[in-house]
Scaffold this motif. Structure first.
Motif, short mmCIF file in Angstrom:
data_model
loop_
_atom_site.label_atom_id
_atom_site.label_comp_id
_atom_site.label_asym_id
_atom_site.label_seq_id
_atom_site.Cartn_x
_atom_site.Cartn_y
_atom_site.Cartn_z
N ARG A 197 -6.62 7.88 6.62
CA ARG A 197 -7.06 6.56 6.16
C ARG A 197 -8.53 6.59 5.75
O ARG A 197 -8.94 5.86 4.84
CB ARG A 197 -6.85 5.51 7.25
CG ARG A 197 -7.21 4.11 6.78
CD ARG A 197 -6.90 3.05 7.81
NE ARG A 197 -7.21 1.75 7.25
CZ ARG A 197 -8.38 1.13 7.34
NH1 ARG A 197 -9.37 1.72 8.00
NH2 ARG A 197 -8.58 -0.05 6.80
N ALA A 202 -4.36 8.32 1.92
CA ALA A 202 -4.15 6.92 2.31
C ALA A 202 -5.46 6.16 2.47
O ALA A 202 -5.53 5.16 3.17
CB ALA A 202 -3.37 6.86 3.63
N LEU A 208 0.04 2.07 7.29
CA LEU A 208 0.62 3.36 6.93
C LEU A 208 1.22 4.04 8.14
O LEU A 208 0.94 3.68 9.29
CB LEU A 208 -0.45 4.27 6.31
CG LEU A 208 -1.57 4.76 7.24
CD1 LEU A 208 -1.44 6.26 7.49
CD2 LEU A 208 -2.93 4.45 6.67
#
Length: 398
Positions: A197, A202, A208
């Motif tokens: 992330r 992502a 997610l």
């Protein structure tokens, strides 16, 4: 800055928000910081002064002109350092990052977690000394991911199936005493999810699922920008979702778990069977030169077109996709990222997972759902661990 059991004061919240903003977006003009944080100019100036006196921020020179008097850039102190540690079943990685969690030095080597906490953590400390020597600075915090269930509150593993001797070992206290800074301990898949992330495919997604397929299998769940750990910290332990009551024995003591069908250990077991039976000529040839086979050998055989190895990968991907499909239907994430050593099986695995998920989940959940392989490789864990450490140091809940 440290956290406490009390709600943060407005001052602390503003400082935490300012530090997190500088970490995630880089140097910013004072004017823009005030606008983004909704803080009056005088109060912002006072908070920046306090943080500068604490050695957390510094001036970054004049900002680009927006008309009128030029504002000054504020950035995280150049000498801030965070340690990120990723302990896997068969390897250890340690990285030192700057305040923005950009990796400055990284070392990884093979290490069997079954050796026990003392020799493994001794090696972690030695690797940390090496990377800190390569990128010296002021250590503000450290994070570590472990391959098993972790009590996030207590900073220790709890009854980890593949980590004999580690149960309730005080990992946080041991490392904090050695490094003289706050240490945060979490499950390795959670920190890998944070790494993806923060710096991976992502980046900036608030919802997610990260799936690690290594020696074992685990899931990291990010909801609303925060890792979801559950009440006891075991959320995401998808490797022990049971697929068949009469399946192969699992390391957890049960039978028929996903991990018993398709993890690094399961692939090595099945590869040995294929080689000895002669059903896989490629693996049989490899076995003639070595005592055991690994998941990496299966990947090599599949890439060479060995039919039995390709079938093994596809069957494992189908089972993995079956579990991921249930997670997608339940959580409706914005992306699914697959990482870990076994993800090196590549697009044969990915295609099977995608097919299974798209076939089994509702079209509304999968219509715009990317299912992708991690691009960070073995850096996902160390970046996520460093990011977790920075959250603790900056007093922002991860």
């Amino acid at each position: 800055m440290t956290t406490s059991g009390f709600p943060p004061s407005a001052e602390t919240r503003e400082q935490a928000g300012l530090l997190a903003l500088l970490r995630d977006e880089g140097p910013m003009a004072r004017v823009e910081l005030g606008e983004r944080l909704g803080v009056p100019r005088a109060r912002l100036a006072a908070e920046i002064t306090r943080l500068a006196e604490g050695g957390l921020v510094e001036s970054g020179g004049p900002a680009a002109s927006r008309g009128g008097r030029r504002s000054t850039l504020v950035r995280l102190a150049d000498d801030l350092r965070f340690l990120g540690v990723d302990v896997g079943a068969t390897s250890v990685g340690v990285a030192v990052t700057d305040g923005r969690c950009e990796v400055l030095a990284h070392a990884v080597e093979e290490c069997d977690v079954r050796r026990g906490p003392v020799p493994v953590l001794d090696r972690v400390e030695q690797l940390a000394a090496k990377v800190l020597q390569d990128a010296p600075g002021r250590l503000a915090g450290a994070g570590i991911g472990l391959p098993g269930p972790v009590s996030f509150r207590d900073g220790m593993p709890v009854a980890p199936p593949i980590m004999p001797g580690w149960d309730r070992f005080p990992v946080r206290d041991r490392l904090a005493g050695h490094w003289g800074c706050a240490v945060t301990v979490d499950n390795d898949v959670n920190v890998m999810a944070l790494g993806e992330r923060h710096a991976g495919v992502a980046k900036s997604l608030d919802d997610l699922i990260f799936v690690k397929v290594g020696t074992g299998i685990g899931g990291g769940i990010v909801v609303g920008g925060r890792v979801y750990r559950g009440v006891a910290g075991t959320a995401g332990d998808i490797g022990h979702i049971k697929l068949d009551d009469y399946g192969p024995a699992c390391a957890c003591g049960e039978a028929g778990c996903l991990e018993a069908y398709f993890g690094g250990a399961a692939l090595a077991r099945d590869a040995l069977t294929l080689a000895r039976s002669g059903r896989s000529p490629y693996l049989a040839e490899l076995l003639a030169d070595r005592p055991v086979l690994t998941a990496r050998d299966v990947a090599e055989a599949a890439q060479a077109g060995d039919f039995a190895a390709v079938t093994l990968v596809r069957e494992g991907g189908r089972r993995l996709g079956q579990v991921i499909a249930s997670l997608v239907s339940f959580l409706n994430p914005g992306m699914v990222v697959i990482g870990g050593g076994v993800s090196r099986l590549g697009h044969t695995l990915l295609a099977e997972v995608r097919s299974s998920v798209y076939r089994r989940s509702l079209p509304l959940a999968t219509g715009n759902l990317p299912i992708v392989l991690s691009e960070l490789g073995d850096q996902a864990g160390v970046i996520g661990a460093a990011w977790l450490a920075s959250d603790h140091a900056f007093s922002v809940p991860a």
